[in-house]
Motif scaffolding. Structure first.
Motif, PDB file in Angstrom:
ATOM      1  N   ASP A  59       0.856  -1.326  -0.221  1.00 24.82           N
ATOM      2  CA  ASP A  59      -0.105   0.081   0.041  1.00 24.82           C
ATOM      3  C   ASP A  59       0.849   1.246   0.114  1.00 24.82           C
ATOM      4  O   ASP A  59       0.388   2.260  -0.708  1.00 24.82           O
ATOM      5  CB  ASP A  59      -1.023  -0.044   1.185  1.00 24.82           C
ATOM      6  N   ASP A  60       1.844   1.192   0.788  1.00 25.45           N
ATOM      7  CA  ASP A  60       2.809   2.516   0.857  1.00 25.45           C
ATOM      8  C   ASP A  60       3.366   2.868  -0.677  1.00 25.45           C
ATOM      9  O   ASP A  60       3.472   4.071  -0.959  1.00 25.45           O
ATOM     10  CB  ASP A  60       3.918   2.293   1.840  1.00 25.45           C
ATOM     11  N   ASP A  64       0.514   3.906  -2.759  1.00 24.37           N
ATOM     12  CA  ASP A  64       0.183   5.384  -2.551  1.00 24.37           C
ATOM     13  C   ASP A  64       1.127   6.417  -2.473  1.00 24.37           C
ATOM     14  O   ASP A  64       0.736   7.445  -2.227  1.00 24.37           O
ATOM     15  CB  ASP A  64      -0.635   5.242  -1.096  1.00 24.37           C
ATOM     16  N   ASP A 118       3.339   6.546  -0.415  1.00 23.86           N
ATOM     17  CA  ASP A 118       3.458   7.351   0.925  1.00 23.86           C
ATOM     18  C   ASP A 118       5.146   7.110   1.235  1.00 23.86           C
ATOM     19  O   ASP A 118       5.556   5.936   1.320  1.00 23.86           O
ATOM     20  CB  ASP A 118       2.915   6.576   2.092  1.00 23.86           C
ATOM     21  N   GLN A 128      -8.193  -1.740  -0.486  1.00 19.55           N
ATOM     22  CA  GLN A 128      -7.096  -1.088  -1.174  1.00 19.55           C
ATOM     23  C   GLN A 128      -7.613  -0.903  -2.578  1.00 19.55           C
ATOM     24  O   GLN A 128      -7.350   0.386  -2.934  1.00 19.55           O
ATOM     25  CB  GLN A 128      -5.803  -1.824  -1.372  1.00 19.55           C
ATOM     26  N   ASP A 187      -9.958   2.269  -1.966  1.00 17.53           N
ATOM     27  CA  ASP A 187      -9.296   3.335  -1.831  1.00 17.53           C
ATOM     28  C   ASP A 187      -8.829   4.110  -2.942  1.00 17.53           C
ATOM     29  O   ASP A 187      -8.893   5.256  -2.929  1.00 17.53           O
ATOM     30  CB  ASP A 187      -8.246   2.792  -0.542  1.00 17.53           C
ATOM     31  N   ILE A 188      -7.980   3.080  -3.710  1.00 19.40           N
ATOM     32  CA  ILE A 188      -7.356   3.831  -4.783  1.00 19.40           C
ATOM     33  C   ILE A 188      -8.608   4.310  -5.773  1.00 19.40           C
ATOM     34  O   ILE A 188      -8.430   5.448  -6.280  1.00 19.40           O
ATOM     35  CB  ILE A 188      -6.640   2.812  -5.869  1.00 19.40           C
ATOM     36  N   GLU A 209      -9.919   7.862  -4.567  1.00 16.13           N
ATOM     37  CA  GLU A 209      -9.119   8.970  -4.766  1.00 16.13           C
ATOM     38  C   GLU A 209      -9.419   9.904  -6.123  1.00 16.13           C
ATOM     39  O   GLU A 209      -9.196  10.957  -6.119  1.00 16.13           O
ATOM     40  CB  GLU A 209      -7.628   8.482  -4.975  1.00 16.13           C
ATOM     41  N   GLN A 269      -3.474  15.127   2.936  1.00 17.58           N
ATOM     42  CA  GLN A 269      -3.489  13.833   1.874  1.00 17.58           C
ATOM     43  C   GLN A 269      -4.948  13.850   1.242  1.00 17.58           C
ATOM     44  O   GLN A 269      -5.062  13.005   0.355  1.00 17.58           O
ATOM     45  CB  GLN A 269      -3.424  12.727   2.418  1.00 17.58           C
ATOM     46  N   LYS A 314      -7.762  12.933   1.925  1.00 19.17           N
ATOM     47  CA  LYS A 314      -8.219  11.639   2.376  1.00 19.17           C
ATOM     48  C   LYS A 314      -9.616  11.932   2.437  1.00 19.17           C
ATOM     49  O   LYS A 314     -10.299  12.541   3.284  1.00 19.17           O
ATOM     50  CB  LYS A 314      -7.491  11.194   3.727  1.00 19.17           C
TER      51      LYS A 314
END
Lengths: 375, 375
Positions: A125-126, A129, A131, A190, A193-194, A197, A277, A279
């Motif tokens: 994920d990092d 994303d 991150d 995930q 989540d993507i 965005e 971010q 979010k």
């Protein structure tokens, strides 16, 4: 879920200062809160040596990369104290073994497998994303490159299955199956989540579904895997999974509060971290869904922010103004209420399971801890 | 392994023209070669619908990305004929079920799980290696971005375990454990592959170990997983794994020959493909290890190539000259001999297993096919 939309106006709840945003839990179970430190410590003490031994099985340089990720060594390869995190999952896994009358040790391979899957997802994920920081440290892809982040993530995922299946028992097969289901949910979360965005609006329902997948599913597995390894039947395992799933949603609601109003000293994140971010966390989507003047104003501002080329340079005051609007629209208190609501469902799920009073009290204490925390 | 170092001078073997580099197999088993098409077709026919149904379970957009990867749709989302590949693994998986007297269908979940793991590794390896093309098509990370390549790879890996474990049997647990071991080897092999790229020299032993991990381990699993699902004991499964492992090494040796001297029309790769990628494949490492004038000259040239900034623009003739040196140093014939040697070990491993003559002949025919192929 229209009945759970936030109220239009602000209600009195908690305080408005940063660092004190945690919802109040029912007083009954807080009496046991003193045990939590011991429960977390027990999980950590039992699981960490087995986790380290598992990671040591990885071929170089994957063992080193993984050890860096876990915080056992620094980027130069020197031993490090490491912030092992809260260790709620290992505590739950070994505790759940006691539901079946087994020793907490029975849950250890489950605790280790769950930690391995959790960290596999963090590594990937990092990278996905972009991150660059986690727990005050550069992320693996930043230090060791994207290829190692992918590869070591894959290796931890495979190792999770190995640690369980090498037990060779029917129970291990059942535990691996449940872990696989949780992992699939993690991946679905995930993916959501993507995709969110790239969208202007996300509904409260979509946000809860995503958080259920990303946080609820693995906490559900952690809360039942020791019991499964101890021979619990499916009904027992399912009830413990319900506890863990809703606890995960409570956990995530608190996380979303801390992501905006948390104390940077305690969380290790920047001020207004989730706002920086962009979010679409629960307080934001709840505030946008609430309607009313503050909600509408927030919607206009966030839409403009999404197009702004200067967003990176926004001042503390500009983020504070957005946080204030989210609060005014009711997003903060709705999320705190949601944390309490999920906490109640989680603890209620335990009623379906026969277990020693001591074990039940420990589950309740861990549930309280998840909701009352500052990091 | 000094006794297996290539001879210093060239020996007469095969032909020197591109597209005809496949080693000759013993005549006895080539008689059954006619069955291979039917065996491959059976594996494909049994496994593909179950594979597609499994991939359909993925949440959007992962289902679409995976369908693109498998060649079932094009980049625009339209149905495509798709080059399903040679389908050796599914053929072996369903065949191995027959070792135990089970129907070939018993091996299908194993065939599907192995295909899912194989494709998980392709998705991730292509991204790690920066490969833009696979089977004449843009790779997933190139079309759908790196995040989707990571995520869908993860999803296929999880799905592989799910497809097996949802059978709920003891055999499924054992099969998943063996698949996990193979997956760990696959990951180890990729780690070695990445690390070898940064090195000037790789030994023949290191190259064989890497190829055993990257190709042998999963073919070993494919060759035994149907038998495991059919209830075979560990000794039987281990012997079938030995067959598959050495068949994998034979397969990879042939692949390495085709990677340099293969016919681009048949392989779908560029001329001198592996040389263009500076791949330290078996013919290259064997030629470098052989000693003698051609070997030393090759070493000097490849060392200079590694530093060359103009490598991308090398002419056909320059690559042909390197290929000729590899052949002159004995790398080509050593690799062809290695393919034959591994083929012999593979077929010999079947002696330890009791199985119907028809099944044994089919294993032998598939082994011959792997060594005698042009793509």
């Amino acid at each position: 879920m229209p009945h759970r939309q936030p109220a239009a106006g602000p209600r009195t709840f908690g305080t408005a200062t940063r660092g004190e945003t945690v919802p109040t839990v029912p007083p009954a179970s807080t009496e046991t809160a003193a045990d939590v430190t011991a429960l977390l410590e027990r999980g950590r003490t039992l699981a960490t040596p087995v986790l380290r031994a598992a990671v040591d099985r990885l071929a170089p340089p994957m063992d080193t990369v993984a050890a860096y990720h876990f915080g056992w060594i620094d980027a130069a390869g020197n031993p490090a104290a490491g912030d092992g995190g809260k260790a709620v999952r290992p505590a739950l896994a070994v505790l759940s073994a006691e539901v079946t009358g087994s020793a907490p040790e029975t849950g250890v391979p489950g605790a280790v497998a769950v930690e391995l899957v959790h960290n596999f997802s963090l590594l990937h994920d990092d990278l996905m994303d972009g991150d660059e920081q986690r727990r005050h440290r550069d992320t693996v892809w930043k230090v060791h490159g994207p290829a190692q982040a992918i590869l070591v993530g894959d290796a931890l995922f495979a190792l999770a299955n190995e640690v369980l299946l090498e037990l060779g028992s029917v129970e291990a097969g059942r535990a691996t199956r449940r872990l696989t289901t949780a992992t699939r949910a993690l991946i679905d979360g995930q993916a959501q989540d993507i995709s969110y965005e790239h969208r202007d609006r996300v509904s409260v329902e979509e946000c809860l579904e995503m958080e259920g997948n990303k946080t609820g599913a693995l906490l559900a597995c952690a809360s039942s895997i020791g019991a499964v390894l101890g021979g619990a039947d499916d009904a027992t395992a399912d009830a413990l999974e319900r506890y863990g799933y809703h606890l995960g949603l409570a956990f995530q609601a608190v996380d979303d509060l801390l992501g905006i109003w948390g104390d940077p000293e305690a969380t290790g994140k920047q001020t207004w971290s989730d706002l920086r971010q962009r979010k679409k966390s629960l307080p934001v989507v709840a505030a946008l869904a609430a309607g009313g003047p503050a909600s509408e104003r927030l919607g206009e501002i966030l839409a403009a922010d999404a197009k702004s080329s200067d967003f990176e340079n926004f001042s503390e005051e500009e983020f504070a103004a957005r946080a204030a609007l989210i609060e005014e629209a009711g997003g903060r208190e709705w999320t705190a209420e949601e944390a309490r609501r999920q906490h109640t469902i989680a603890v209620g799920a335990l009623d379906a399971v026969t277990m020693p009073d001591r074990v039940r009290a420990a589950f309740a204490a861990l549930a309280d801890f998840v909701v009352v925390r500052k990091r």
